[in-house]
Each structure stands twice: as structure tokens, then as C-alpha cells.
Design a protein around this motif. Structure first.
Motif, PDB file in Angstrom:
ATOM      1  N   ILE A   6       0.813  -1.219   0.000  1.00 17.55           N
ATOM      2  CA  ILE A   6       0.000   0.000   0.000  1.00 17.55           C
ATOM      3  C   ILE A   6       0.846   1.268   0.000  1.00 17.55           C
ATOM      4  CG2 ILE A   6      -1.967  -1.090   1.156  1.00 17.55           C
ATOM      5  CD1 ILE A   6      -1.023   0.421   3.745  1.00 17.55           C
ATOM      6  N   THR A   7       0.214   2.343  -0.418  1.00 15.89           N
ATOM      7  CA  THR A   7       0.793   3.675  -0.352  1.00 15.89           C
ATOM      8  C   THR A   7      -0.244   4.600   0.262  1.00 15.89           C
ATOM      9  OG1 THR A   7       2.125   3.307  -2.337  1.00 15.89           O
ATOM     10  CG2 THR A   7       1.705   5.611  -1.724  1.00 15.89           C
ATOM     11  N   LEU A   8       0.173   5.472   1.150  1.00 15.31           N
ATOM     12  CA  LEU A   8      -0.698   6.526   1.664  1.00 15.31           C
ATOM     13  C   LEU A   8      -0.352   7.788   0.901  1.00 15.31           C
ATOM     14  CD1 LEU A   8      -0.575   5.954   5.542  1.00 15.31           C
ATOM     15  CD2 LEU A   8      -1.955   4.786   3.799  1.00 15.31           C
ATOM     16  N   ARG A   9      -1.360   8.339   0.213  1.00 11.75           N
ATOM     17  CA  ARG A   9      -1.142   9.555  -0.568  1.00 11.75           C
ATOM     18  C   ARG A   9      -2.366  10.450  -0.434  1.00 11.75           C
ATOM     19  NH1 ARG A   9      -4.824   9.514  -4.505  1.00 11.75           N
ATOM     20  NH2 ARG A   9      -5.030   7.755  -5.940  1.00 11.75           N
ATOM     21  N   PRO A  10      -2.217  11.739  -0.764  1.00 11.90           N
ATOM     22  CA  PRO A  10      -3.385  12.622  -0.711  1.00 11.90           C
ATOM     23  C   PRO A  10      -4.469  12.158  -1.682  1.00 11.90           C
ATOM     24  CG  PRO A  10      -1.357  13.899  -0.865  1.00 11.90           C
ATOM     25  CD  PRO A  10      -0.986  12.455  -1.099  1.00 11.90           C
ATOM     26  N   TRP A  11      -5.711  12.456  -1.309  1.00 15.84           N
ATOM     27  CA  TRP A  11      -6.833  12.154  -2.189  1.00 15.84           C
ATOM     28  C   TRP A  11      -6.820  13.079  -3.389  1.00 15.84           C
ATOM     29  CZ3 TRP A  11     -10.363   8.280  -2.072  1.00 15.84           C
ATOM     30  CH2 TRP A  11     -10.365   7.470  -0.932  1.00 15.84           C
ATOM     31  N   ARG A  12      -7.312  12.581  -4.504  1.00 11.69           N
ATOM     32  CA  ARG A  12      -7.431  13.362  -5.738  1.00 11.69           C
ATOM     33  C   ARG A  12      -8.896  13.370  -6.161  1.00 11.69           C
ATOM     34  NH1 ARG A  12      -2.879   9.533  -8.214  1.00 11.69           N
ATOM     35  NH2 ARG A  12      -1.068  10.438  -7.172  1.00 11.69           N
ATOM     36  N   GLU A  13      -9.316  14.432  -6.779  1.00  9.89           N
ATOM     37  CA  GLU A  13     -10.691  14.502  -7.270  1.00  9.89           C
ATOM     38  C   GLU A  13     -10.985  13.342  -8.216  1.00  9.89           C
ATOM     39  OE1 GLU A  13     -13.785  17.662  -9.342  1.00  9.89           O
ATOM     40  OE2 GLU A  13     -11.756  18.322  -8.849  1.00  9.89           O
ATOM     41  N   SER A  14      -9.981  12.918  -8.957  1.00  8.40           N
ATOM     42  CA  SER A  14     -10.159  11.808  -9.902  1.00  8.40           C
ATOM     43  C   SER A  14     -10.388  10.462  -9.207  1.00  8.40           C
ATOM     44  CB  SER A  14      -8.949  11.719 -10.835  1.00  8.40           C
ATOM     45  OG  SER A  14      -7.767  11.482 -10.078  1.00  8.40           O
ATOM     46  N   ASP A  15     -10.264  10.411  -7.876  1.00  8.56           N
ATOM     47  CA  ASP A  15     -10.529   9.186  -7.117  1.00  8.56           C
ATOM     48  C   ASP A  15     -12.012   8.986  -6.828  1.00  8.56           C
ATOM     49  OD1 ASP A  15      -7.776   8.557  -6.840  1.00  8.56           O
ATOM     50  OD2 ASP A  15      -7.609   9.778  -5.026  1.00  8.56           O
ATOM     51  N   ALA A  16     -12.861   9.939  -7.217  1.00  9.27           N
ATOM     52  CA  ALA A  16     -14.273   9.903  -6.831  1.00  9.27           C
ATOM     53  C   ALA A  16     -14.980   8.626  -7.276  1.00  9.27           C
ATOM     54  CB  ALA A  16     -15.002  11.129  -7.368  1.00  9.27           C
ATOM     55  N   GLU A  17     -14.740   8.167  -8.482  1.00  7.52           N
ATOM     56  CA  GLU A  17     -15.416   6.969  -8.976  1.00  7.52           C
ATOM     57  C   GLU A  17     -15.058   5.746  -8.134  1.00  7.52           C
ATOM     58  OE1 GLU A  17     -15.806   4.255 -13.043  1.00  7.52           O
ATOM     59  OE2 GLU A  17     -14.656   6.120 -13.116  1.00  7.52           O
ATOM     60  N   THR A  18     -13.785   5.592  -7.833  1.00  5.14           N
ATOM     61  CA  THR A  18     -13.345   4.450  -7.025  1.00  5.14           C
ATOM     62  C   THR A  18     -13.840   4.580  -5.591  1.00  5.14           C
ATOM     63  OG1 THR A  18     -11.384   4.264  -8.419  1.00  5.14           O
ATOM     64  CG2 THR A  18     -11.335   3.110  -6.317  1.00  5.14           C
ATOM     65  N   LEU A  19     -13.779   5.794  -5.034  1.00  9.81           N
ATOM     66  CA  LEU A  19     -14.290   5.998  -3.688  1.00  9.81           C
ATOM     67  C   LEU A  19     -15.763   5.589  -3.619  1.00  9.81           C
ATOM     68  CD1 LEU A  19     -14.157   6.942  -0.773  1.00  9.81           C
ATOM     69  CD2 LEU A  19     -14.515   9.288  -1.592  1.00  9.81           C
ATOM     70  N   PHE A  20     -16.569   6.045  -4.568  1.00 10.80           N
ATOM     71  CA  PHE A  20     -17.984   5.709  -4.555  1.00 10.80           C
ATOM     72  C   PHE A  20     -18.203   4.200  -4.654  1.00 10.80           C
ATOM     73  CE2 PHE A  20     -22.033   5.066  -6.951  1.00 10.80           C
ATOM     74  CZ  PHE A  20     -22.868   5.297  -5.867  1.00 10.80           C
ATOM     75  N   LEU A  21     -17.425   3.522  -5.481  1.00 15.04           N
ATOM     76  CA  LEU A  21     -17.553   2.074  -5.636  1.00 15.04           C
ATOM     77  C   LEU A  21     -17.496   1.367  -4.280  1.00 15.04           C
ATOM     78  CD1 LEU A  21     -17.512  -0.484  -7.514  1.00 15.04           C
ATOM     79  CD2 LEU A  21     -15.020  -0.322  -7.393  1.00 15.04           C
ATOM     80  N   PHE A  22     -16.581   1.809  -3.412  1.00 17.58           N
ATOM     81  CA  PHE A  22     -16.413   1.172  -2.108  1.00 17.58           C
ATOM     82  C   PHE A  22     -17.251   1.825  -1.015  1.00 17.58           C
ATOM     83  CE2 PHE A  22     -12.099   0.105  -3.993  1.00 17.58           C
ATOM     84  CZ  PHE A  22     -12.450  -1.199  -4.306  1.00 17.58           C
TER      85      PHE A  22
END
Length: 173
Positions: A6-22
Motif C-alpha cells: 500500500i501507499t498513503l497519498r493525498p486524495w485526488r478529485e479523480s478518485d471519486a469513482e473508485t471511492l464511490f464504488l467502495f
């Protein structure tokens, strides 16, 4: 912050689709005190508001370079835990397909190392709903000690009626 998995990194707006999936999973958010996300737009709004600070990270699965959860301390995790002066609260969650793989323990270990090395904090506090003992086991594996205190937090989703077990980690010990 990074391990082999794993990597801990800042969130990006482009992560929205994956965030919603989970985050739409009805078994994920309520265990951590937030309601399931209703749309990708809501997930994007959470990234741009709640997750948009220097002490909240996406937990990224290195194999896919996609976020599978979140971890942070301070402002995105503020709740009614009995914290000491200048003692941040830690919170985390991971998507259901990654449960029981040690991911939260790995992420929390990275975060604790960062707190010890790069901050002035002397201790941190966290907690878990008593019906989610797996989260408490993660904390204990990372050195958190139960304080014997319990609380309720009406600001957390379902928190008004669910008991929270409180744990603390001394960072200079």
C-alpha cells in the motif's frame, strides 16, 4: 508513506469513482461512523471537503494504484472521543474486498511512524464501535491501549445509540 502493498497519498478529485464504488457499501461506512455514499458526486464532494487536508490520506493498493480506503488524524476525524489537549483523533476504513488482509494494520503502522517522526503530538486517541471489534484489534496491534472509557457520539452516523470503546497511543513511549 509506502509498503510493498500500500501507499498513503493525498486524495485526488479523480478518485471519486473508485471511492464511490467502495463507499456505497452499506457495511463499510456505518462501521466507521459515516453513512454510505449515495452517488459519485457525493464521493467527489467528500474528497474536496472532508479529505482535502494534509492529515488525511487515501490508502492505495499498489497493484492497481487505486484507493481502497482512507486514514487520517485531526480535522477529518474529529469526534466526541475524550481527547487530551492537542491530542488528535485517528480514523480509518478499508473497502470490504480488503478486509481481513492486514491492510488497516499496515496503514495505521505507517501513520503512527509518521506521527512519531514528523509531528509534535505526544499521544493520539481513537475508538471503535463495540460491534466492530476488528477495528479495535487493529489499534491494539499498533500499540494502542484501551483507556477503559466508552462514549457515544451523536455526530457520527448511528453514533447516538452505539457505544464506542476508546483507545490511546502514547507516541513518545
Amino acid at each position: 508513506m509506502k509498503t510493498d502493498r500500500i501507499t498513503l497519498r493525498p486524495w485526488r478529485e479523480s478518485d471519486a469513482e473508485t471511492l464511490f464504488l467502495f463507499a456505497k457499501d452499506p457495511d463499510v461506512g456505518p462501521r466507521a461512523g459515516w453513512r454510505p455514499h449515495a452517488s459519485e458526486e457525493e464521493s467527489r464532494a467528500i474528497i474536496l471537503s472532508v479529505f482535502s487536508n494534509p492529515t488525511t490520506w487515501a490508502i492505495v493498493w499498489n497493484e492497481t494504484s487505486k484507493p481502497i480506503g482512507a486514514i487520517g488524524y485531526g480535522e477529518s476525524c474529529n469526534c466526541a472521543l475524550p481527547a487530551r489537549h492537542d491530542e488528535p483523533t485517528i480514523g480509518y476504513w478499508v473497502a470490504r474486498p480488503f478486509w481481513n488482509m492486514g491492510i488497516c494494520t499496515e496503514a495505521l503502522t505507517l501513520l503512527v511512524g509518521h506521527l512519531k517522526k514528523d509531528t509534535h503530538h505526544k499521544s493520539v486517541v481513537s475508538g471503535h464501535f463495540v460491534d466492530n471489534p476488528a477495528s479495535g484489534r487493529v489499534m491494539e496491534k499498533c500499540g494502542f491501549i484501551p483507556t477503559g472509557e466508552y462514549c457515544y457520539d451523536e455526530n457520527l452516523y448511528e453514533g447516538k445509540d452505539k457505544k464506542i470503546r476508546v483507545l490511546r497511543l502514547e507516541l513518545n513511549g
